[in-house]
Each structure stands twice: as C-alpha cells, then as structure tokens.
Design a protein around this motif. Structure first.
Motif, PDB file in Angstrom:
ATOM      1  N   ALA A 178       1.457  -1.685  -1.724  1.00 36.89           N
ATOM      2  CA  ALA A 178       0.032  -1.463  -1.483  1.00 36.89           C
ATOM      3  C   ALA A 178      -0.686  -1.361  -2.818  1.00 36.89           C
ATOM      4  N   LEU A 179      -1.939  -1.817  -2.830  1.00 36.33           N
ATOM      5  CA  LEU A 179      -2.823  -1.682  -3.995  1.00 36.33           C
ATOM      6  C   LEU A 179      -4.139  -1.080  -3.521  1.00 36.33           C
ATOM      7  N   HIS A 180      -4.712  -0.223  -4.344  1.00 43.13           N
ATOM      8  CA  HIS A 180      -6.022   0.370  -4.038  1.00 43.13           C
ATOM      9  C   HIS A 180      -6.714   0.625  -5.372  1.00 43.13           C
ATOM     10  N   GLN A 238       1.368  -7.489 -10.659  1.00 44.57           N
ATOM     11  CA  GLN A 238       2.612  -7.837 -11.360  1.00 44.57           C
ATOM     12  C   GLN A 238       3.534  -6.622 -11.500  1.00 44.57           C
ATOM     13  N   HIS A 239       2.949  -5.443 -11.759  1.00 41.50           N
ATOM     14  CA  HIS A 239       3.725  -4.204 -11.875  1.00 41.50           C
ATOM     15  C   HIS A 239       4.458  -3.919 -10.560  1.00 41.50           C
ATOM     16  N   GLU A 240       3.736  -4.019  -9.437  1.00 38.84           N
ATOM     17  CA  GLU A 240       4.336  -3.719  -8.137  1.00 38.84           C
ATOM     18  C   GLU A 240       5.341  -4.800  -7.726  1.00 38.84           C
ATOM     19  N   LEU A 241       5.035  -6.065  -8.017  1.00 43.39           N
ATOM     20  CA  LEU A 241       5.983  -7.142  -7.713  1.00 43.39           C
ATOM     21  C   LEU A 241       7.281  -6.932  -8.493  1.00 43.39           C
ATOM     22  N   ASP A 242       7.179  -6.459  -9.725  1.00 44.07           N
ATOM     23  CA  ASP A 242       8.384  -6.130 -10.499  1.00 44.07           C
ATOM     24  C   ASP A 242       9.258  -5.125  -9.747  1.00 44.07           C
ATOM     25  N   HIS A 243       8.635  -4.120  -9.124  1.00 41.18           N
ATOM     26  CA  HIS A 243       9.403  -3.122  -8.366  1.00 41.18           C
ATOM     27  C   HIS A 243      10.248  -3.780  -7.271  1.00 41.18           C
ATOM     28  N   LEU A 244       9.731  -4.853  -6.679  1.00 35.79           N
ATOM     29  CA  LEU A 244      10.463  -5.536  -5.612  1.00 35.79           C
ATOM     30  C   LEU A 244      11.653  -6.318  -6.163  1.00 35.79           C
ATOM     31  N   ASN A 245      11.637  -6.542  -7.471  1.00 33.29           N
ATOM     32  CA  ASN A 245      12.709  -7.295  -8.125  1.00 33.29           C
ATOM     33  C   ASN A 245      13.604  -6.415  -8.988  1.00 33.29           C
ATOM     34  N   GLY A 246      13.480  -5.087  -8.836  1.00 32.02           N
ATOM     35  CA  GLY A 246      14.337  -4.172  -9.577  1.00 32.02           C
ATOM     36  C   GLY A 246      13.994  -4.045 -11.047  1.00 32.02           C
ATOM     37  N   ILE A 247      12.747  -4.368 -11.387  1.00 32.59           N
ATOM     38  CA  ILE A 247      12.300  -4.324 -12.789  1.00 32.59           C
ATOM     39  C   ILE A 247      11.324  -3.174 -12.973  1.00 32.59           C
ATOM     40  N   PRO A 251      -6.409  -5.646 -11.456  1.00 33.78           N
ATOM     41  CA  PRO A 251      -5.698  -6.033 -10.229  1.00 33.78           C
ATOM     42  C   PRO A 251      -4.521  -6.984 -10.494  1.00 33.78           C
ATOM     43  N   ALA A 252      -4.683  -7.918 -11.427  1.00 35.34           N
ATOM     44  CA  ALA A 252      -3.591  -8.848 -11.756  1.00 35.34           C
ATOM     45  C   ALA A 252      -2.426  -8.086 -12.376  1.00 35.34           C
ATOM     46  N   ILE A 253      -2.731  -7.155 -13.262  1.00 35.93           N
ATOM     47  CA  ILE A 253      -1.684  -6.360 -13.914  1.00 35.93           C
ATOM     48  C   ILE A 253      -0.975  -5.472 -12.882  1.00 35.93           C
ATOM     49  N   ALA A 254      -1.753  -4.821 -12.013  1.00 34.83           N
ATOM     50  CA  ALA A 254      -1.166  -3.939 -10.994  1.00 34.83           C
ATOM     51  C   ALA A 254      -0.283  -4.741 -10.032  1.00 34.83           C
ATOM     52  N   ILE A 306      -2.644   3.567  -8.373  1.00 39.51           N
ATOM     53  CA  ILE A 306      -3.411   2.400  -7.915  1.00 39.51           C
ATOM     54  C   ILE A 306      -2.514   1.418  -7.173  1.00 39.51           C
ATOM     55  N   GLY A 307      -1.193   1.643  -7.257  1.00 34.98           N
ATOM     56  CA  GLY A 307      -0.249   0.791  -6.559  1.00 34.98           C
ATOM     57  C   GLY A 307       1.024   1.551  -6.265  1.00 34.98           C
ATOM     58  N   ILE A 308       1.658   1.196  -5.165  1.00 36.07           N
ATOM     59  CA  ILE A 308       2.957   1.798  -4.824  1.00 36.07           C
ATOM     60  C   ILE A 308       3.751   0.755  -4.034  1.00 36.07           C
ATOM     61  N   ALA A 309       5.024   0.612  -4.390  1.00 38.03           N
ATOM     62  CA  ALA A 309       5.894  -0.355  -3.728  1.00 38.03           C
ATOM     63  C   ALA A 309       6.878   0.372  -2.816  1.00 38.03           C
ATOM     64  N   ALA A 310       7.290  -0.314  -1.745  1.00 36.89           N
ATOM     65  CA  ALA A 310       8.233   0.271  -0.789  1.00 36.89           C
ATOM     66  C   ALA A 310       9.490   0.836  -1.464  1.00 36.89           C
ATOM     67  N   PRO A 311      10.090   0.130  -2.447  1.00 33.13           N
ATOM     68  CA  PRO A 311      11.284   0.701  -3.074  1.00 33.13           C
ATOM     69  C   PRO A 311      11.051   2.077  -3.718  1.00 33.13           C
ATOM     70  N   GLN A 312       9.820   2.377  -4.080  1.00 33.63           N
ATOM     71  CA  GLN A 312       9.530   3.667  -4.704  1.00 33.63           C
ATOM     72  C   GLN A 312       9.669   4.835  -3.730  1.00 33.63           C
ATOM     73  N   VAL A 313       9.671   4.533  -2.425  1.00 36.78           N
ATOM     74  CA  VAL A 313       9.948   5.572  -1.441  1.00 36.78           C
ATOM     75  C   VAL A 313      11.280   5.268  -0.748  1.00 36.78           C
ATOM     76  N   ASN A 314      12.160   4.624  -1.522  1.00 39.82           N
ATOM     77  CA  ASN A 314      13.541   4.353  -1.115  1.00 39.82           C
ATOM     78  C   ASN A 314      13.647   3.445   0.100  1.00 39.82           C
ATOM     79  N   VAL A 315      12.708   2.494   0.226  1.00 36.33           N
ATOM     80  CA  VAL A 315      12.762   1.479   1.275  1.00 36.33           C
ATOM     81  C   VAL A 315      12.827   0.130   0.561  1.00 36.33           C
ATOM     82  N   SER A 316      13.996  -0.493   0.578  1.00 36.00           N
ATOM     83  CA  SER A 316      14.203  -1.723  -0.190  1.00 36.00           C
ATOM     84  C   SER A 316      13.718  -2.950   0.580  1.00 36.00           C
ATOM     85  N   LYS A 317      12.394  -3.024   0.747  1.00 33.04           N
ATOM     86  CA  LYS A 317      11.753  -4.149   1.446  1.00 33.04           C
ATOM     87  C   LYS A 317      10.619  -4.667   0.578  1.00 33.04           C
TER      88      LYS A 317
END
Length: 184
Positions: free
Chosen positions: A74-76, A152-161, A147-150, A59-70
């Motif tokens: 995305a959420l769906h 926060q989960h993806e934002l954590d990825h942007l912060n290395g969490i 959506p709020a939980i997702a 339901i969510g994927i962050a750029a760092p998960q595909v090795n792009v540290s930006k």
C-alpha cells in the motif's frame, strides 16, 4: 488494525524472501488485509491516532513487513502536484523507467528498520508501472518524485531487498551519476 508490534523487524527471514505472486480473484481475507495495510498508513499519518497507538508515520508498507509473503503493498502519499495517492497494489511490475536517477537527499527510512542508515539510495527518477487492484483490475501508471521512489522501495520488499542494500557503504553520500536529489 495493524499496529507497530505487527511489523516484523530487520533480520526477520521473511524480509529477505521473494514474495509469492497472488492469484485472482483474491479471497475476502486477502482484500481485507490489503485494506488494513492502507488503513495503517492513513492512521500513521494522523497525529491523534498515531500518538494514541504509538504508530511510526509511514508512506508505504508491504505485505512481507507484516510477515505475509505475498506480492502486495500500500502507498499513501501526495504526488508532486499535491494530489493524494492512496492505493493498494497487487503483483506490481515496473515496465519502464527513466535513465535519469533520483534519491531522497535525507536518505530513506523503513518501518521495519529501527535505526538510521545514512546514505543515498539510488532510484529511477520516473517509472511506468503495472499492477492489479484488490478487485483484479489491471492498472498502468506513470510515477515520478516521491511516489516513484516509494513504489520502488516497496517493490524491493517483495523481492527480499532492503533499502540499505542500495547504499554505497564505502561512501554512503557519494554522488550518484546521472541522478538528482529529491528534496524532502
């Protein structure tokens, strides 16, 4: 098209790095990458496409998960009223949040984590967020429920969490003060 082999796994150093702020206007490649992240989620939720390409549903994927540290993800997913949320967010921030907490009663999962990590992940029940679209338009939204939980989960990825960093490992299913479970 992003496939499972493009997603880096738990232990990769990019997942623990703080992703870089993006500058506008985005390049054609950056916009296409954002669209590709969203398309992966749409494809992963389509049983026929997912089966054909061996995609795990997300339901969510962050750029760092595909090795792009930006700072992009995305959420769906559907909101609590059943309306589809389908978006790519750039440089997201939580500007306010509820005191009340929430957590997914069955725990959280992650496309970068190939194992079950049991336990409650404490999150804010409601958040107000600001972010930019791929075209550089600033948006402000209020989110609650999944959506709020997702988000926060993806934002954590942007912060290395990683999600499991929030789990009380001594007692993974300990009651979380002032929090209600979000039933899956």
């Amino acid at each position: 098209m992003i496939l499972m082999h493009d997603i880096i796994r738990d232990g990769h150093p990019t997942l623990r790095a703080v992703a870089k702020e993006m500058t506008f206007p985005l390049t054609i490649e950056e916009k296409k990458f954002g669209e590709d992240l969203l398309q992966f989620l749409i494809n992963s939720q389509d049983p026929e496409i997912a089966d054909k390409h061996g995609l795990r549903s997300g339901i969510g994927i962050a750029a760092p998960q595909v090795n792009v540290s930006k700072r992009m993800f995305a959420l769906h997913l559907p909101d609590p009223k059943g309306k589809q949320i389908s978006m790519v967010v750039v440089n997201p921030k939580i500007v306010s949040h509820s005191v009340e907490g929430s957590y997914v009663s069955v725990g959280e999962g992650c496309l970068s984590v190939d194992r079950d990590v049991p336990g409650y992940v404490p999150r804010h029940a409601r958040i107000t967020v600001k972010f930019f679209t791929l075209d550089g338009e600033e948006k402000k939204m209020r989110l609650k429920g999944l959506p709020a939980i997702a988000f926060q989960h993806e934002l954590d990825h942007l912060n290395g969490i990683m999600f499991y960093d929030h789990i009380n490992m001594a007692n993974p299913f300990a009651e979380i003060p002032n929090a209600s479970p979000l039933e899956d």
